[in-house]
Design an enzyme around this catalytic site. Structure first.
Site, PDB file in Angstrom:
ATOM      1  CG  HIS A   1     -10.380  -6.817   7.582  1.00  0.00           C
ATOM      2  ND1 HIS A   1      -9.468  -7.431   8.406  1.00  0.00           N
ATOM      3  CD2 HIS A   1      -9.865  -6.910   6.324  1.00  0.00           C
ATOM      4  CE1 HIS A   1      -8.456  -7.898   7.675  1.00  0.00           C
ATOM      5  NE2 HIS A   1      -8.675  -7.584   6.411  1.00  0.00           N
TER       6      HIS A   1
ATOM      7  CD  GLU B   1      -1.856  -2.363   1.505  1.00  0.00           C
ATOM      8  OE1 GLU B   1      -0.680  -2.642   1.845  1.00  0.00           O
ATOM      9  OE2 GLU B   1      -2.773  -3.195   1.512  1.00  0.00           O
TER      10      GLU B   1
END
Lengths: 337, 369, 324
Positions: free
Chosen positions: A139, A70
């Site tokens: 998450h 990322e």
């Protein structure tokens, strides 16, 4: 009657129309093509969200699968933005901001100011937020307040398919970095969406429902909850005005303050953690600038100050659902100074 | 007297998109004798609030719908009946009505062939066709409007004829990229629309800019037009609220637009949140800003109207009328004065620019002739 | 040497190196006088690297730099007056006094910014390279970073991404032996940073960063590869800095007479001047004339910076989204 489509299709349509309109718009992220280098069909998946399915076939190398790194690909999107591209980068879950935050808050957010107005960074980071999927602590978070805290970032939290399309197109055309937070429980939401391209300006709250007794400010998935509660309470004679700020940065102070001036009562609903979150921020704003309007203490309905639990019973308790919202509205309505 | 004299007051359907309405206020008390056309109650729809007028006569025996109730179209609002009908019969009627009432299915609302589209001069124009009669009405909205501006008129006119309402280029759901925004060009677009549908001798009804377009169309293609009704039309004098046009084009937010739109009506309360939202949703579409700018430039320059058609009214060989709201803050009602003998003028007191919505029954009566 | 540089090119390279040296030496003095706010990290001693790299670039190519970025900026063509004013925090500066030494940027010159975050630049450079690749410009993007940033995850990720996407990137690791005070001999687990290139499927080479010609040639090869579309390369320049990590650093972690010996024996500018007046037959007076020009330029830049106004109070709220 206007066409109805799903929230996730509204997002794909926004990407599709902007990629068609402007060749500098590019899309990158993990699995957004859905299988680069794998033996099966290249454009098979369209990402874990399925949102980008079909775009590779239309736009080829303008949509790119990335390694799971990322920092590199969010940074690359930021760098490409400073060089004239309009990248839309997908950070699969907002929880993953920890592995690329520097590229967002130290780099993208700062360039325009730090370089004396000589740099533009028109990058959009699309990212999934929210609890309710038994996806557990890493998450499921609603971390948009952390981005809202950073000057130079614009932060969008859409609550409907119509808003999702118009706000995403605005985000892509905007010359500042935008964090676009998509609640995973909203992808299957259906709503009226024009087929034509359109933009919704940032910093323009949506008055979802008008009312005169209590102002309820809610974001993302909470907007639907608040509206449902308001509809139910209207039958019992409590009239709620539901306001969806749509963007947390910029934030439409005026609409909230005007509403509280009319109602005298405020409930803020935010799925994020309570400390230094949007609920606290909005409550502080009204306490500072609208104190004289208030006829009751402000109520904040938020998640508890805990990580998001995995177990369904616990997660349902964690989410600030309709029952908690209703209780808060009744509390401020019943307050007798 | 029997139960057959009982008349229901039901939630009206104003326009294609209306599925429910909200009772804002009852304007009459139980026991009052009601005549056709009397104002019964204020109803708010998605688009605008409006006063609902009685379609039948009788004594208002019962208010069934509570204030603030949102009800689907066709739902029972109240009951009219002669005084001779017993309370028991009224109660029985209400019970039976409610037992049999089925709200229109939402699927049916969404799927029916509601809007049609026609390709004209490179534009895709949206329109609706309602009713069956041989008298043809074609309704042309004004600057920034769309065919929903006629939602209080279409059904009333459809009772006596076939009603077409269209979105002009740059408006509603028609093509937004306007290639020529002058009144003359838009009039040619309108005539091409009529020709494509093989319509002639129609009753053209134009509001505001749409009025100038209809007038220009009637002058250019007399065979297509059999009658002309101009509602607060442009083209009959130099004065216009040019600031309104500029603010309408520039406005981006609900806060910007509310005071702008309130100039359209005499009663500012008529402009509600959903009406503003609908206009904002239109204005946010790509190309609308450019279209409106081009069209505004086609009929206004230097703060005055640049299209002067008053001098040509005498050329009309068809029935023509002008209807104006006395409180019009966009184009002054004084333009209704001093028209040629063949053109009748009606100025409605207490009504603003959006005359067909604010005084729907009066306008409908005048349009039906 | 496979490509001969013209006399004009060589004099231009000399002018660049001399400008960097004078700029940094003067900042050392001005900082000590107390005229410069904040942190300043000087590049003196490393001039051959920035100059040898940037001589291969044009205005359309991009570089991203780090906290020690003055040399990279000057070599990429950023205006010296604007830089000096920026370092003094003045309104006439490159970033209108809002960036300072660590954030000098000039996108018109392809300078994407010095960077206060170690390892901040490599991901950004991948983006610039991606823009070049998608647009088919033939442009390249260069990430300058130090031995400290060579250990950052962002750098590894970026080398991998650049290789996976075959981006026109050149990674230039300037290994000056110290990450702040900690020696690269301790902190870099492999001997040469360039050997890490193999792990990311790209060529890597270690060159003597004091030698302009060695840097120029390595960069020429890497740039050609990038412009051809064959992907990224890694160049490690081994070199030395003459001043501390930052101004005010007493450098007691360095060996006795270390810098004195470096200046006397390894100085890149002296070495380059010697080559020019020797092998290349350039008159010493030509170099002396450049020295005088540069001295005057820096003198004028400092004088103008000192005389320039501070930003206006209203500048606090410009160039950022503000509607609160």
């Amino acid at each position: 009657m206007a066409r109805k489509i799903l929230f996730q299709d509204a997002i794909r349509e926004a990407l599709d129309q902007e990629m068609a309109r402007d060749p500098s718009v590019i899309v990158m992220g993990e699995d957004v093509v859905g299988g680069t280098g794998a033996p099966g069909e290249m454009d098979a998946w369209g990402g874990v969200l399925g949102v980008t399915k079909g775009l590779y076939g239309k736009y080829g190398n303008r949509i790119m699968d990335t390694p799971i790194s990322e920092s590199a690909f969010v940074g690359a999107a930021v760098g490409a933005a400073t060089c004239g591209m309009r990248p839309v980068v997908e950070l699969m879950f907002i929880d993953f901001m920890g592995v690329c935050f520097d590229q967002i808050y130290n780099q993208a957010a700062k360039f325009r100011y730090m370089f004396g107005g000589k740099a533009q960074t028109p990058v959009v980071v699309r990212t999934m937020i929210g609890a309710g999927f038994r996806a557990a602590a890493q998450h499921s978070q609603c971390l948009y307040p952390m981005f809202t805290h950073v000057p130079g970032l614009k932060v969008v939290v859409p609550s409907s398919p119509y808003d999702a399309k118009g706000l995403l197109i605005q985000a892509i055309r905007d010359n500042d970095p935008v964090i676009f937070c998509e609640h995973k429980a909203l992808y299957a939401m259906e709503g009226e969406v024009p087929e034509e391209s359109y933009t919704i300006p940032f910093g323009e709250a949506n008055v979802v429902r008008e009312g005169k007794d209590v102002t309820v400010v809610a974001l993302g998935r909470m907007v639907g909850f608040a509206t449902k509660v308001a509809d139910d309470l209207a039958k019992g004679g409590i009239s709620c005005e539901v306001i969806d700020p749509r963007t947390t940065s910029p934030f439409d102070e005026d609409t909230v303050l005007e509403s509280v001036e009319n109602t005298g009562r405020l409930v803020v609903v935010d799925e994020a953690s309570p400390r230094c979150g949007m609920a606290a921020d909005i409550a502080a704003l009204v306490a500072q600038k609208g104190f004289s309007f208030l006829e009751a203490p402000i109520e904040m309905v938020t998640a508890p100050h805990t990580p998001v639990p995995f177990n369904g019973v616990l997660e349902d308790l964690y989410i600030p659902g309709p029952a908690k919202i209703e209780a808060a509205i009744r509390k401020v309505k019943g307050y007798k100074g | 007297m029997s139960a057959s004299d009982i008349r229901p007051i039901t939630m009206p359907k104003w326009g294609l998109s209306m599925t429910e309405g909200k009772v804002v206020a009852w304007l009459v008390d139980e026991g009052r004798t009601i005549n056709v056309g009397d104002e019964l109650l204020d109803i708010e729809t998605e688009k605008i609030a409006n006063t609902f007028e009685a379609l039948d006569a009788g004594v208002l025996r019962r208010k069934v719908a509570d204030v603030d109730a949102s009800l689907p179209i066709g739902a029972l609002l109240g009951v009219l009946a002669p005084a001779s009908v017993s309370d028991a019969d009224v109660d029985a009627y209400i019970a039976e009505f409610q037992a049999n009432y089925v709200p229109p299915a939402v699927e049916e609302e969404a799927s029916g062939p509601r809007y049609e589209f026609l390709d004209v001069h490179g534009y895709r124009l949206r329109y609706t066709r309602t009713g069956e009669g041989t008298q043809i009405y074609v309704l042309v909205h004004g600057f920034g409007g769309d065919l929903d501006n006629w939602l209080f008129n279409i059904d009333a006119l459809a009772a006596v004829g076939t009603v077409y309402a269209l979105d002009l280029p740059g408006h509603g759901e028609s093509t937004k990229a306007v290639t020529a925004g002058s009144v003359q060009a838009l009039a040619e677009d309108l005539c091409a629309f009529l020709t494509s549908l093989e319509l002639s001798g129609v009753h053209l009804v134009g509001h505001s800019l749409g009025g100038a377009i209809c007038l220009a169309a009637a002058l250019a293609h007399p065979k297509l037009v059999g009658a002309l009704s101009l509602l607060a039309p442009a083209g009959l004098g130099p004065e216009i609220n040019a600031q309104y046009l500029a603010d309408f084009v520039a406005g981006e937010s609900r806060r910007d637009m509310k005071p702008v739109l309130q100039q359209l009506v005499a009663d500012p309360e008529l402009v509600n949140r959903t009406m503003i939202d609908a206009i904002l949703k239109y204005k946010r579409l790509d190309g609308v800003g450019r279209a409106l700018t081009a069209i505004a430039a086609g009929f206004v320059a230097g703060g005055k109207q640049s299209v002067a058609l008053r001098g040509r009214l005498g050329e009309l060989a068809i029935p023509a009328q002008v209807i104006w709201g006395a409180e019009d803050r966009i184009i002054p009602a004084s333009h209704a004065a001093g028209l040629p003998a063949g053109v009748t003028a009606t100025v409605l007191p207490g009504v603003g620019h959006l005359v067909q919505m604010e005084a729907a029954s009066d306008v409908n009566r005048l349009l039906k002739g | 040497m496979s490509v001969a540089l013209s006399v004009e090119d060589l004099l231009e390279a000399y002018r660049t190196m001399r400008t960097i040296r004078e700029f940094e030496d003067r900042l050392h003095v001005e900082f000590a006088k107390g005229g410069i706010p904040g942190f300043v990290h000087l590049y003196a001693g490393e001039e051959a690297s920035a100059t040898g790299v940037c001589m291969n670039l044009n205005d359309h190519d991009h570089i991203a730099s780090n906290h020690r970025g003055h040399g990279h900026s000057i070599a990429k063509g950023v205006d010296v007056h604007g830089m000096m004013a920026e370092i003094f925090g003045k309104r006439t500066g490159t970033c209108r006094g809002k960036g300072g030494s660590m954030h000098i940027a000039d996108f018109d010159r392809g300078m994407m910014g010095a960077n206060g975050i170690v390892g901040g630049g490599p991901p950004l450079v991948c983006g610039a390279a991606l823009a070049h690749k998608l647009r088919g410009t033939g442009g390249v993007a260069v990430a300058f970073f130090g031995d400290g940033a060579s250990n950052q995850g962002t750098t590894f990720e970026s080398m991998n991404l650049a290789s996976v996407w075959k981006l026109p990137v050149v990674f230039v690791a300037e290994n000056n032996g110290y990450a702040e005070a900690t020696a690269s001999k301790f902190s870099v687990a492999c001997g040469d940073i360039a050997t890490r290139a193999a792990a990311f499927g790209m060529p890597g080479v270690t060159v003597d960063g004091h030698d302009f010609f060695a840097v120029f040639e390595a960069m020429r090869i890497a740039t050609e590869r990038a412009r051809r579309g064959d992907g990224p390369s890694l160049i490690e320049c081994k070199l030395d800095r003459y001043y501390g990590h930052f101004e005010g650093d007493n450098q007691n972690y360095r060996g006795p007479d270390e810098v004195k010996n470096l200046r006397a024996n390894k100085d890149c500018l002296q070495r380059f001047a010697k080559a020019l007046t020797g092998d290349h037959g350039i008159a010493a007076e030509s170099l002396a004339a450049i020295d005088r020009d540069v001295l005057a330029l820096i003198e004028d830049a400092v004088a103008q910076a000192l005389a320039a106004p501070n930003p206006e109070p209203a500048d606090l709220l410009t160039d950022v989204y503000i509607k609160y």
